[in-house]
Design an enzyme around this catalytic site. Structure first.
Site, short mmCIF file in Angstrom:
data_model
loop_
_atom_site.label_atom_id
_atom_site.label_comp_id
_atom_site.label_asym_id
_atom_site.label_seq_id
_atom_site.Cartn_x
_atom_site.Cartn_y
_atom_site.Cartn_z
N SER A 253 0.84 -1.20 0.00
CA SER A 253 0.00 0.00 0.00
C SER A 253 0.86 1.24 0.00
CB SER A 253 -0.88 0.00 1.24
OG SER A 253 -0.05 0.19 2.37
N LYS A 254 0.24 2.31 -0.42
CA LYS A 254 0.93 3.58 -0.58
C LYS A 254 1.68 4.01 0.67
CE LYS A 254 -2.64 5.19 -3.29
NZ LYS A 254 -3.76 6.02 -3.53
N ARG A 255 1.14 3.65 1.82
CA ARG A 255 1.75 4.15 3.05
C ARG A 255 3.12 3.53 3.31
NH1 ARG A 255 -1.57 2.24 6.68
NH2 ARG A 255 -2.96 1.53 5.04
N LYS A 256 3.33 2.28 2.85
CA LYS A 256 4.58 1.60 3.18
C LYS A 256 5.58 1.54 2.03
CE LYS A 256 2.84 -0.25 7.18
NZ LYS A 256 1.70 -1.11 7.14
N VAL A 259 3.74 2.95 -4.75
CA VAL A 259 3.03 1.91 -5.51
C VAL A 259 2.99 2.14 -7.02
CG1 VAL A 259 1.58 1.12 -3.62
CG2 VAL A 259 0.78 2.98 -5.09
#
Ligand code: GLU
Length: 471
Positions: A253-256, A259
């Site tokens: 996901s974008k947070r980690k 992407v």
């Protein structure tokens, strides 16, 4: 004939890195089997449609070198390749499904559907459509309502309590009971088909032999199998590739992790390194090699060897691999790549001179800038306080002024001899010199860098540092 496809929806900014992985596997399978790789644009979800996304997706595939044989911008025998241009194609099959009772018109209002779902949830049941319209209106009545202009959707008539099975090249036989499947909407009230319907019709008409896609589509497959059966078509071979995970095993996901596939290119990752890394997701080279070319990948890859367990996409590992690619590249090739990457910010001449100094230090093309920006710009500030080293700096300058041919080994010799005379550590003198010339504590080898900068510029920078601290 092997024909594979990816079917991206233009609903995001660009191609997701997970989609790039799926694209790679489709591509390699087609190339290995001397087949075709097709890109079909699934743009029937008009609410989520993002302007320009289609163009970016195709450009990203090209930038990664995943060449496709048929698509919207390439044409092909089975076009159009954009679903919004195929509405008349779907119509025929929708009519057929309805007349056979495999699909039916539904006129239920959103309010009724919401209420139904709420009640089912309260009773602890899985929310499913109750086939109200199938049981309450005959085919003729339903058709008359449609002709009168009533708003409707078309639903798949999913049989009760039936086992639906299909083979998956990666996961083996998968069986799902229809009691877990809702009467899927096939045509929306805006007249557009849903993904479930369009994907089946298009995969069939485009003669797709292998449907290779992410595991998140497994739960859709039984609905699609029902449609194949209803239409009397042969199933394609399925292979659901695992979804990439963050190092903590959560879904990518974008947070980690970034992407978007194009982000990696703009950060100076090499397409071949990214693809090499992706190849290793859920699959291992038979000789356990970590680094191999795409040609070799085509040779040794087999779809059935992919492991279904969620592989970890670790940007740290990818960065390492990218660095390996950079190190293995010929200096001249790397120089040209850097020149293109920085779009003329650095001259090819400067890059050619500096590449041997930084090649083993940079892991991405972008990092070149971190090491080499001082070539373009004299320091405005210094990462280390030089105020206590001015004496030694003056001595270095005096010695260097006398150097005839401005070569790295001459510069080094002078620095070493000063260190000896003054009984100071050689490293310390080099550090003082380095900071005065570049402003930084970490740089490419300083004597070589000064050779590239030239005598005048190097001495001017030492002077500037002296003035900076004397003022
Ligand atoms: N349009 C779907 C997507 O956005 C395609 C899924 C499939 O490959 O069947 O990924």
């Amino acid at each position: 004939m092997v024909r594979t496809r990816i079917a991206p929806s233009p609903t995001g900014q660009d191609l997701h890195i997970g989609n790039l992985y799926t694209a790679l596997i489709n591509w390699v399978w087609a190339r290995k089997n001397k087949g075709q790789f097709i890109v079909r644009i699934e743009d029937t979800d008009r609410k989520r449609y993002v302007e320009g996304a289609e163009k970016r997706i195709l450009q990203t595939l090209k930038n990664y070198g995943l060449d496709y044989d048929e698509s919207v911008d390439k044409g092909g025998e089975y076009g159009p390749y954009r679903q919004s241009e195929r509405l008349d194609v779907y119509k025929k099959y929708i009519d057929k499904l309805i007349s056979q009772g495999k699909a039916y018109y539904c006129f239920c209002s959103p309010e009724r559907l919401t209420k139904l779902r709420e009640e089912q949830r309260k009773q602890g049941k899985m929310p499913r459509y109750d086939k109200y319209c199938l049981h309450h209106f005959s085919k003729e009545e339903a058709r008359r309502k449609v002709e009168r202009g009533e708003s409707y959707v078309v639903r798949l008539n999913v049989p009760e309590n039936k086992e639906i099975s299909f083979n998956d090249m990666i996961r083996g036989r998968i069986t799902i009971n229809t009691n877990a499947i809702d009467d899927q909407v096939l045509v929306k009230s805006d007249g557009y088909p849903t993904y479930q319907l369009a994907v089946v019709i298009d995969d069939h008409l485009m003669k797709i032999s292998h449907v290779i896609r992410a595991e998140e589509w497994i739960s859709s497959t039984p609905k699609q199998v029902l449609l194949y059966e209803a239409l009397g078509w042969k199933l394609p071979t399925y292979a659901h590739v695992p979804i990439l995970r963050n190092p903590d095993k959560s879904k990518l996901s974008k947070r980690k992790n970034p992407v978007w596939a194009s982000w990696y290119l703009s950060e100076g990752y090499l397409p071949e390194a990214v693809l090499n890394y992706l190849a290793l997701m859920g699959w291992a080279h038979p000789e356990e090699k970590e680094i191999f070319s795409l040609t070799e990948f085509i040779d040794v890859f087999n779809l059935k060897d992919i492991k279904p367990v969620g592989p970890v996409f670790d940007i740290v590992k990818l960065t390492w691999m990218n660095g390996e690619y950079i190190r293995r590249m010929k200096d001249e090739v790397l120089s040209k790549k850097l020149f293109d990457f920085f779009k003329g910010k650095y001259s090819l001449n400067l890059i050619r001179q500096s590449v041997p100094l930084v090649k083993t230090r940079i892991k991405t093309l972008k990092e070149y800038d971190k090491f080499c920006s001082f070539f373009l710009k004299a320091p405005q500030s210094y990462e280390k306080d030089l105020s206590h080293s001015l004496d030694i700096l003056r001595k270095v300058k005096a010695k260097l002024e006398l150097v005839g041919t401005w070569k790295a080994d001459k510069i080094t010799n002078e620095v070493v001899s000063i260190a000896r005379e003054e009984k100071i550590g050689v490293g310390k003198v080099f550090m003082t010199l380095r900071v005065s010339i570049t402003g930084k504590k970490i740089t490419p080898p300083i004597s070589e860098s000064m050779e590239i900068l030239g005598k005048d510029e190097s001495l001017r920078r030492i002077d500037d540092a002296l003035k900076f601290y004397q003022a």
